[in-house]
Design an enzyme around this catalytic site. Structure first.
Site, PDB file in Angstrom:
ATOM      1  N   ALA A  66      30.224  -2.103  57.290  1.00 34.08           N
ATOM      2  CA  ALA A  66      29.352  -1.139  56.759  1.00 34.08           C
ATOM      3  C   ALA A  66      28.621  -1.817  55.520  1.00 34.08           C
ATOM      4  O   ALA A  66      28.887  -2.811  54.957  1.00 34.08           O
ATOM      5  CB  ALA A  66      30.264  -0.078  56.126  1.00 34.08           C
ATOM      6  N   GLY A 105      32.830  -2.116  60.269  1.00 24.71           N
ATOM      7  CA  GLY A 105      32.142  -1.156  61.006  1.00 24.71           C
ATOM      8  C   GLY A 105      31.391  -1.869  62.073  1.00 24.71           C
ATOM      9  O   GLY A 105      31.072  -1.379  63.267  1.00 24.71           O
TER      10      GLY A 105
HETATM   11  N1  CAA Z   1      27.767  -4.646  52.441  1.00 20.12           N
HETATM   12  C1  CAA Z   1      26.646  -4.910  51.681  1.00 20.12           C
HETATM   13  N2  CAA Z   1      26.512  -6.358  51.367  1.00 20.12           N
HETATM   14  C2  CAA Z   1      27.017  -7.205  51.655  1.00 20.12           C
HETATM   15  C3  CAA Z   1      28.290  -6.936  52.841  1.00 20.12           C
HETATM   16  C4  CAA Z   1      28.515  -5.718  53.226  1.00 20.12           C
HETATM   17  N3  CAA Z   1      29.584  -5.105  53.991  1.00 20.12           N
HETATM   18  N4  CAA Z   1      28.893  -8.173  52.855  1.00 20.12           N
HETATM   19  C5  CAA Z   1      28.143  -9.101  52.474  1.00 20.12           C
HETATM   20  N5  CAA Z   1      27.220  -8.524  51.546  1.00 20.12           N
HETATM   21  C6  CAA Z   1      26.245  -9.307  50.768  1.00 20.12           C
HETATM   22  C7  CAA Z   1      27.183 -10.171  49.529  1.00 20.12           C
HETATM   23  O1  CAA Z   1      27.182  -9.258  48.308  1.00 20.12           O
HETATM   24  C8  CAA Z   1      26.181 -11.204  49.414  1.00 20.12           C
HETATM   25  O2  CAA Z   1      25.123 -10.534  48.492  1.00 20.12           O
HETATM   26  P1  CAA Z   1      24.399 -11.627  47.418  1.00 20.12           P
HETATM   27  O3  CAA Z   1      23.664 -12.828  48.041  1.00 20.12           O
HETATM   28  O4  CAA Z   1      23.353 -10.868  47.010  1.00 20.12           O
HETATM   29  O5  CAA Z   1      25.453 -12.094  46.377  1.00 20.12           O
HETATM   30  C9  CAA Z   1      25.561 -11.477  50.517  1.00 20.12           C
HETATM   31  O6  CAA Z   1      25.688 -10.416  51.380  1.00 20.12           O
HETATM   32  C10 CAA Z   1      26.261 -12.849  51.274  1.00 20.12           C
HETATM   33  O7  CAA Z   1      27.672 -12.573  51.353  1.00 20.12           O
HETATM   34  P2  CAA Z   1      28.573 -13.813  51.045  1.00 20.12           P
HETATM   35  O8  CAA Z   1      28.282 -14.407  49.851  1.00 20.12           O
HETATM   36  O9  CAA Z   1      29.999 -13.172  51.225  1.00 20.12           O
HETATM   37  O10 CAA Z   1      28.495 -14.603  52.627  1.00 20.12           O
HETATM   38  P3  CAA Z   1      29.477 -15.488  53.379  1.00 20.12           P
HETATM   39  O11 CAA Z   1      28.591 -16.258  54.327  1.00 20.12           O
HETATM   40  O12 CAA Z   1      30.337 -16.510  52.503  1.00 20.12           O
HETATM   41  O13 CAA Z   1      30.317 -14.453  54.177  1.00 20.12           O
HETATM   42  C11 CAA Z   1      30.970 -12.475  55.292  1.00 20.12           C
HETATM   43  C12 CAA Z   1      29.735 -13.520  54.896  1.00 20.12           C
HETATM   44  C13 CAA Z   1      32.002 -13.026  56.001  1.00 20.12           C
HETATM   45  C14 CAA Z   1      30.209 -11.372  56.171  1.00 20.12           C
HETATM   46  C15 CAA Z   1      31.164 -11.734  53.970  1.00 20.12           C
HETATM   47  O14 CAA Z   1      30.203 -11.519  53.226  1.00 20.12           O
HETATM   48  C16 CAA Z   1      32.204 -10.605  54.148  1.00 20.12           C
HETATM   49  O15 CAA Z   1      33.342 -10.788  54.415  1.00 20.12           O
HETATM   50  N6  CAA Z   1      31.659  -9.536  53.965  1.00 20.12           N
HETATM   51  C17 CAA Z   1      32.355  -7.983  54.047  1.00 20.12           C
HETATM   52  C18 CAA Z   1      32.870  -7.749  55.318  1.00 20.12           C
HETATM   53  C19 CAA Z   1      33.305  -6.405  55.154  1.00 20.12           C
HETATM   54  O16 CAA Z   1      34.341  -6.136  54.281  1.00 20.12           O
HETATM   55  N7  CAA Z   1      33.024  -5.520  56.230  1.00 20.12           N
HETATM   56  C20 CAA Z   1      33.767  -4.496  56.126  1.00 20.12           C
HETATM   57  C21 CAA Z   1      33.168  -3.391  55.496  1.00 20.12           C
HETATM   58  S1  CAA Z   1      33.793  -1.819  55.239  1.00 20.12           S
HETATM   59  C22 CAA Z   1      33.582  -1.107  56.763  1.00 20.12           C
HETATM   60  O17 CAA Z   1      33.135  -1.540  57.762  1.00 20.12           O
HETATM   61  C23 CAA Z   1      34.400   0.412  56.756  1.00 20.12           C
HETATM   62  C24 CAA Z   1      34.143   0.933  58.022  1.00 20.12           C
HETATM   63  O18 CAA Z   1      34.792   1.150  58.855  1.00 20.12           O
HETATM   64  C25 CAA Z   1      32.842   1.666  58.633  1.00 20.12           C
END
Ligand code: CAA
Ligand code: NAI
Length: 696
Positions: A66, A105
């Protein structure tokens, strides 16, 4: 090709329609992505020429979840379940083609395709628990139907992803392919040609039926993670959802999942953990150092001192394949340091957290030496000798004469003036503080201390290097104790005062532990050693700590400190003799003895820290309030579900916090209670404290 929304487009390849998401950086499920996928599926279903549909992504990853920044805002676009239903109920086979990370998500969307193919490097998981949430789009109901409750429990409560091989073995994906897009198209064509059934994970029943015969597994699982998840709400809610998947039918399970998700997403813990997610990423950014600043190429490392910190620091570099030369002042200290490193690796291998062959591989990357001249070709040298300014100054003068001109020179001092240390070299622009936390091979935090003259290149290199060695770096300025220890000192002042007024060390520690810290200040002192900085010849019985050392109490290391420690189990027991000693000392100082309530203990431990944090911002020592929270969560175990000291203060209300600080200042006195100048600015502007940046 047709655009479906700003981030999704539709392409046709023969009889296959591709719904392609392109929403950098991580293809998060923003409202326009949900809208685009929904429209894409609808259009493909309505198109008679289309026989199968592929959902895939451009850029570095499949949908990573998400869009976290949309939580807590008014909903826009179609809700995710509507998008998922369109996929799952499509009369034409839907295949997800996955690369990068299918998380949260994103994974839940993929689970609504009839088939999933992925490249070998793809990873799959539900990290929601790390955001104080649960997979709220059917993940907790579909996952156990594929992998069974035991594995599902592990995945949703740890938040850790699994690889493609494991996902294939578990039946979460159907095939590993070379190219996620071409592979998915080929699979879709085959599904049409062979008339493969439209497999819906929601319809699988055998795993949950089997789990119904084992209801005891849930409490067993709860017990197994209780210590690790103490204080967090989300892990328990995740468990309840998996239980619902086993006990209820699919739709009732979904209803339960949504009910629990709503509760979490509107709660303080998840707000704190989501805030922390962005705070950690923000901390990596340095406003006045351009992102494209050229960096030094760090291939080799030198560490001076193989004591508690030097050994741990060396391990960080060896762990990522960077060769380290470690130099000591005498053979015995060097041998001891190396043997501790080896024992650490061997313990990890015995626990199974390090492959056995890595012990020797990593040891081979660490070269012991008694000659600082061996640093001549090191790209970076980190000093970790005793905390004595004159010693550090002479060491740096020496390093200046030994190290190559473009070497990065770092000190691991925990409180000394980095500018004074830098001034002992002819190249202060190359000197920086790298303040690791103990144990340095375990703790995630690195305070990077910029001196007045530290160059942009050295700052940029150090911040990037921190990431490479898997640390969370926070850039701070020079002051006594930097951000973390400076605030810790304030807590220490009040903890020491309160035990003289009638609180016991055990009470103070219990209150801090119950707040969510791994241990309280007195247990922490016992662990670190009560005799750090203490010298028998200059000890004058003028503090409780001096009294303790004089009576042979050194802390955990000799089994006697504020607590007595069982020699076998290390279990701490409050010591009535120590409590009496403290009481007598307080009475002798004319301090009236009284009952100190737990609420007062909490206030007096934590509020001076918040006040000091505000002063740190006033002085520009931290760049942003959120950096202070990142320091405390990663360096000292402040519970992330309260967001760190600055976010926590906002949850109490800044007005209430400042009123209390003023009132304690009036009652107790002391510079550490003097209200920060920042308070009036924050109160006047109404800006939440956790969003303040220095110079605001
Ligand atoms: N939403 C919004 N922004 C996000 C995001 C998300 N889910 N995931 C990453 N970003 C943004 C970060 O804030 C970062 O932004 P900036 O460059 O402006 O700082 C950018 O994307 C890159 O992220 P990382 O620096 O973390 O990049 P990475 O390559 O080291 O890691 C990743 C990539 C593994 C996807 C990591 O970003 C991550 O773990 N993201 C979160 C994933 C997550 O928690 N997903 C579940 C969301 S909740 C959900 O989905 C609920 C549901 O059931 C519907
Ligand atoms: P330590 O006493 O365990 O290790 C220091 C090592 O430096 C010893 O092995 C000693 O033999 C060696 N040493 C001393 N002078 C030397 C010289 N001239 N040349 C080569 N080696 C020399 O101390 P510790 O705890 O590792 O601390 C080192 C530094 O790290 C200090 O500046 C301390 O403030 C800082 N620090 C300590 C933390 C901790 O929790 N112990 C946390 C963060 C920083």
């Amino acid at each position: 090709m047709s655009e479906l929304s700003e981030s999704v487009h539709l392409e046709k390849r023969g009889e296959v329609a591709l719904v392609i998401v392109d929403n950098p950086p991580v293809n998060a499920l923003s409202h326009h992505v949900r809208q685009g996928i929904l429209d894409g599926i609808d259009a493909a279903v309505a198109d008679d020429e289309v026989k199968a549909i592929v959902l895939t992504c451009r850029g570095r990853t499949f949908i990573a979840g998400a869009d976290i920044s949309e939580f807590g805002k008014p909903p826009q676009g179609p809700p995710l379940p509507q998008v998922q239903a369109a996929m799952e109920n499509s009369p034409k086979p839907v295949v997800a083609g996955i690369h990068g990370t299918a998380l949260g998500g994103g994974f839940e969307v993929a689970m609504c395709a009839h088939y999933r193919v992925a490249v070998g490097s793809a990873r799959f998981g539900f990290p929601e628990v790390k955001l104080g949430l649960l997979p709220g789009a059917g993940g907790t109901q579909r996952l156990p139907r594929v992998v069974g409750a035991a594995k599902a429990l592990k995945m949703v409560t740890s938040g850790d992803p699994i690889g493609a091989d494991e996902a294939l073995a578990d039946g979460l994906i159907d095939e590993i392919v070379v190219d996620h897009e071409a592979g998915a198209v080929a699979f879709a064509e085959r599904a049409v040609a062979e008339g493969l059934p439209l497999k819906r994970l929601r319809d699988l029943e055998d795993k949950v039926t089997a789990d119904r015969a084992n209801p005891g597994q849930f409490d067993e699982f709860r017990a197994s993670i209780a210590r690790k998840t103490r204080g967090f709400i989300a892990p328990e809610y995740n468990i309840q959802c998996i239980e619902a998947a086993v006990d209820l039918d699919f739709d009732a399970g979904i209803a339960r999942e949504q009910e629990l998700f709503r509760e979490l997403v509107t709660g303080t813990q998840s707000a704190a953990q989501r805030y922390y997610f962005f705070a950690e990423r923000e901390a990596a950014k340095v406003p006045d150092v351009p992102r494209d600043t050229p960096q030094l190429d760090i291939q080799t490392c030198g560490v001076l001192g193989a004591g508690t910190m030097g050994g741990g620091i060396a391990m960080n570099f060896a762990n990522v394949g960077i060769p380290v030369t470690i130099v000591e002042r005498d053979q015995a200290s060097l041998d001891h340091g190396l043997s501790v490193i080896r024992k650490n690796y061997e313990r990890s291998a015995a626990r199974g957290s390090l492959p056995a062959d890595q012990v020797e591989k990593r040891m081979a990357l660490i070269t012991p030496s008694l000659d600082r001249g061996d640093f001549a070709q090191s790209d970076i040298v980190i000093e970790a000798v005793f905390e004595e300014l004159e010693l550090k100054r002479s060491v740096f003068a020496d390093l200046d004469s030994i190290c190559k001109q473009d070497a990065l020179l770092a000190t691991n001092t925990s409180a000394l003036d980095v500018n004074v240390i830098a001034a002992s070299t002819a190249r202060p622009e190359s000197v920086i503080g790298m303040h690791f936390f103990s144990p340095a091979n375990v703790m995630k935090l690195l305070e990077v201390v910029r001196g007045d003259k530290t160059s942009d290149q050295i700052i940029a290199t150090t911040m990037a290097l921190a990431k490479r060695i898997n640390k969370i770096a926070v850039l701070v300025g020079v002051c006594h104790g930097f951000v973390g220890n400076r605030m810790l000192f304030m807590r220490g002042i009040e903890a020491d005062r309160m035990i003289l007024e009638g609180a016991t060390p055990a009470q103070v520690d219990r209150v801090i532990y119950d707040f969510g810290f791994p241990m309280g200040p007195f247990a922490m002192s016992d662990l670190a050693g009560l005799d750090i900085g203490w010298k028998e010849e200059t000890s004058t019985s003028s503090t409780v700590r001096e009294l303790m050392c004089e009576s042979g109490r050194r802390g955990q290391k000799n089994g006697r400190g504020y607590y007595t420690y069982d020699p076998e189990t290390r279990v701490a027991t409050p010591d009535p003799e120590v409590e009496q000693m403290i009481r007598d000392f307080g009475v002798g100082k004319g301090i009236e003895q009284r009952e100190v309530t737990d609420a007062e203990v909490l206030d007096r431990c934590l509020l001076p820290m918040v006040n000091e944090g505000a002063k740190i911002l006033d002085e520009g020592i931290a760049i942003r309030a959120s950096d202070i929270d990142v320091v405390w969560i990663n360096g000292y175990g402040w519970p992330v579900y309260t967001g760190g000291p600055m976010f926590w203060a906002d949850t109490l209300g800044v007005d209430a916090v400042v009123d209390k600080i003023e009132s304690y200042h009036a009652d107790l006195g002391g510079d550490h209670w003097a209200p920060a100048a920042l308070w009036s600015k924050v109160r006047d502007s109404g800006t939440p404290l956790h969003t303040v940046t220095s110079g605001t």
